[in-house]
Design an enzyme around this catalytic site. Structure first.
Site, short mmCIF file in Angstrom:
data_model
loop_
_atom_site.label_atom_id
_atom_site.label_comp_id
_atom_site.label_asym_id
_atom_site.label_seq_id
_atom_site.Cartn_x
_atom_site.Cartn_y
_atom_site.Cartn_z
N TYR A 54 0.82 -1.30 0.06
CA TYR A 54 -0.03 -0.14 -0.28
C TYR A 54 0.89 1.73 0.13
CZ TYR A 54 0.96 1.42 5.05
OH TYR A 54 1.02 1.30 6.08
N ARG A 76 7.93 4.16 -4.93
CA ARG A 76 8.40 2.45 -3.31
C ARG A 76 7.10 2.22 -2.90
NH1 ARG A 76 7.52 5.77 2.30
NH2 ARG A 76 4.81 5.85 1.66
N ARG A 127 -8.09 -21.16 -1.68
CA ARG A 127 -7.62 -20.55 -0.10
C ARG A 127 -6.14 -21.34 -0.72
NH1 ARG A 127 -4.81 -22.16 4.45
NH2 ARG A 127 -4.06 -19.55 5.27
N HIS A 146 -1.52 -21.59 -0.40
CA HIS A 146 -0.40 -20.53 -0.10
C HIS A 146 0.42 -19.99 -1.21
CE1 HIS A 146 -1.69 -21.81 3.64
NE2 HIS A 146 -0.17 -21.29 4.56
N LYS A 192 6.15 -1.33 1.73
CA LYS A 192 5.06 -1.37 2.79
C LYS A 192 3.59 -2.57 2.37
CE LYS A 192 3.27 3.53 3.10
NZ LYS A 192 3.80 3.42 4.73
N GLU A 198 12.71 3.34 13.83
CA GLU A 198 11.93 3.71 13.45
C GLU A 198 10.41 3.39 14.20
OE1 GLU A 198 10.49 2.45 9.32
OE2 GLU A 198 9.81 0.98 10.54
N LEU A 214 10.87 0.71 6.95
CA LEU A 214 9.72 1.93 6.16
C LEU A 214 11.20 3.58 5.42
CD1 LEU A 214 7.74 1.26 4.28
CD2 LEU A 214 7.19 3.62 4.56
N1 PDD Z 1 2.82 4.98 7.16
N2 PDD Z 1 7.22 4.17 8.56
C1 PDD Z 1 6.24 3.28 8.92
C2 PDD Z 1 6.43 1.75 9.78
C3 PDD Z 1 5.09 4.06 8.33
O1 PDD Z 1 3.70 3.12 8.70
C4 PDD Z 1 5.18 5.05 8.13
C5 PDD Z 1 4.05 5.88 7.26
C6 PDD Z 1 6.70 5.69 8.15
C7 PDD Z 1 6.73 7.11 7.43
O2 PDD Z 1 6.65 7.06 6.10
P1 PDD Z 1 5.71 8.09 5.37
O3 PDD Z 1 7.11 9.15 5.36
O4 PDD Z 1 6.71 8.00 3.50
O5 PDD Z 1 4.94 8.49 5.29
C8 PDD Z 1 8.03 5.06 8.11
C9 PDD Z 1 1.94 5.34 6.63
C10 PDD Z 1 1.62 6.70 7.04
C11 PDD Z 1 0.08 4.98 7.34
O6 PDD Z 1 0.52 3.46 7.77
O7 PDD Z 1 -1.11 4.75 7.05
#
Ligand code: PDD
Length: 288
Positions: A35, A54, A103, A105, A150, A182, A206
């Protein structure tokens, strides 16, 4: 959730209530998808190309092909945001590996991805709250080893954030092998002796779009900046701690594990960077 107007699903724009997918969708069964969350200010998408890049990197990392060209993404997402020029929005984009007949895997050889996008209003009250400074706790990073993707599999992140919430904190700062990586939904910066430090990109965090922008803006502002590991000790000795994300922008952390960070107020470098970030956003709203 305040979701207005239409959403996008597999080539169609339709009311949210009419958007339907199969219960055999691999996103539903296996969290087999990725996402993006892209802010839009005054109807204009923020750092769109970086988000598309990304998304394509995430797809590639889970062995999927790009599902649209950059131009097609721009067309779809612009159409979704163009009716929201009066309020700031976050655009949620999700791509899954679609659904099979059962379903299984095993990755399917042929599949039709499920492509979904919708807008949500970004309330300005949430930024006002953040500007006062937030509280955070440290927690061991219990997530998997591929945090650079992501992925829609967010249960680890969600349970970590909930532990923070249970302790009346906004975010959890995650530790792996004695180093801070993070936040549960944000990237990490510390300030020490007027120098900004953020952990280098790796599989353990991320590659945040806001993180990259803060690095870019710090160069412009002449703020000294380094991409370097941050030990747990450095984290607790920091003059300032910031957490960044597309929806929360730059959050100053004023309390960590119930101890004041620096002066216990949003710090001077945060004030400078936050003003600079706002200017950058306003440029997008009203290009000169
Ligand atoms: N999440 N690290 C993680 C684990 C995150 O979920 C996010 C952002 C970031 C920051 O990334 P960016 O600057 O590209 O938004 C870092 C989004 C906003 C969410 O899951 O809603």
């Amino acid at each position: 959730m305040s979701t207005e107007s239409e959403v996008y699903l597999n080539g169609q724009f339709l009311p949210l209530a009419d958007a339907r997918i199969s219960v055999l969708d691999r996103g539903f069964l296996f969290a087999d998808g990725v996402y993006e969350v892209i802010p839009a200010y005054g109807g204009k998408l923020f750092r769109l190309q970086q988000h598309i890049d990304r998304l394509n990197n995430s797809l590639n990392a889970i062995r999927m092909q790009a599902v649209m060209t950059d131009q097609e993404w721009a067309n779809v997402l612009t159409k979704l945001t163009q009716s929201h020029t009066q309020s700031d929005q976050s655009v949620y984009v999700q791509v899954t590996r679609g659904s099979g007949n059962n379903r299984d895997h095993q990755l399917p050889v042929d599949y039709t991805p499920t492509i979904f996008a919708m807008c949500q209003t970004l309330p300005s009250s949430s930024l006002d709250f953040i500007a006062k400074g937030i509280k955070a706790i440290t927690l061991d990073d219990i997530r998997w080893d591929w945090c650079h993707i992501k992925s829609i599999a967010l249960l680890g992140n969600i349970l970590l954030k909930q532990q923070a919430s249970d302790q009346h904190c906004t975010e959890a700062i995650l530790l792996r092998d004695g180093f801070a990586t993070e936040g549960s939904a944000s990237n990490l910066f510390i300030v020490k002796n007027k120098q900004l430090i953020t952990p280098p990109k790796s599989h353990h965090l991320l590659p945040g779009i806001t993180r990259d922008l803060v690095l870019e803006l710090s160069l412009k502002e002449g703020i000294q900046c380094a991409e370097a590991e941050i030990s747990e000790k450095q984290l607790f000795d920091a003059d300032e701690i910031w957490l960044t994300s597309s929806t929360k922008e730059i959050m100053p952390v004023i309390e960590l594990n119930r101890q004041a960070v620096g002066s216990g107020q949003p710090g001077p470098l945060w004030q400078q960077m936050s003003a600079c970030y706002s200017d950058f956003k306003n440029q997008l709203r009203h290009p000169s």
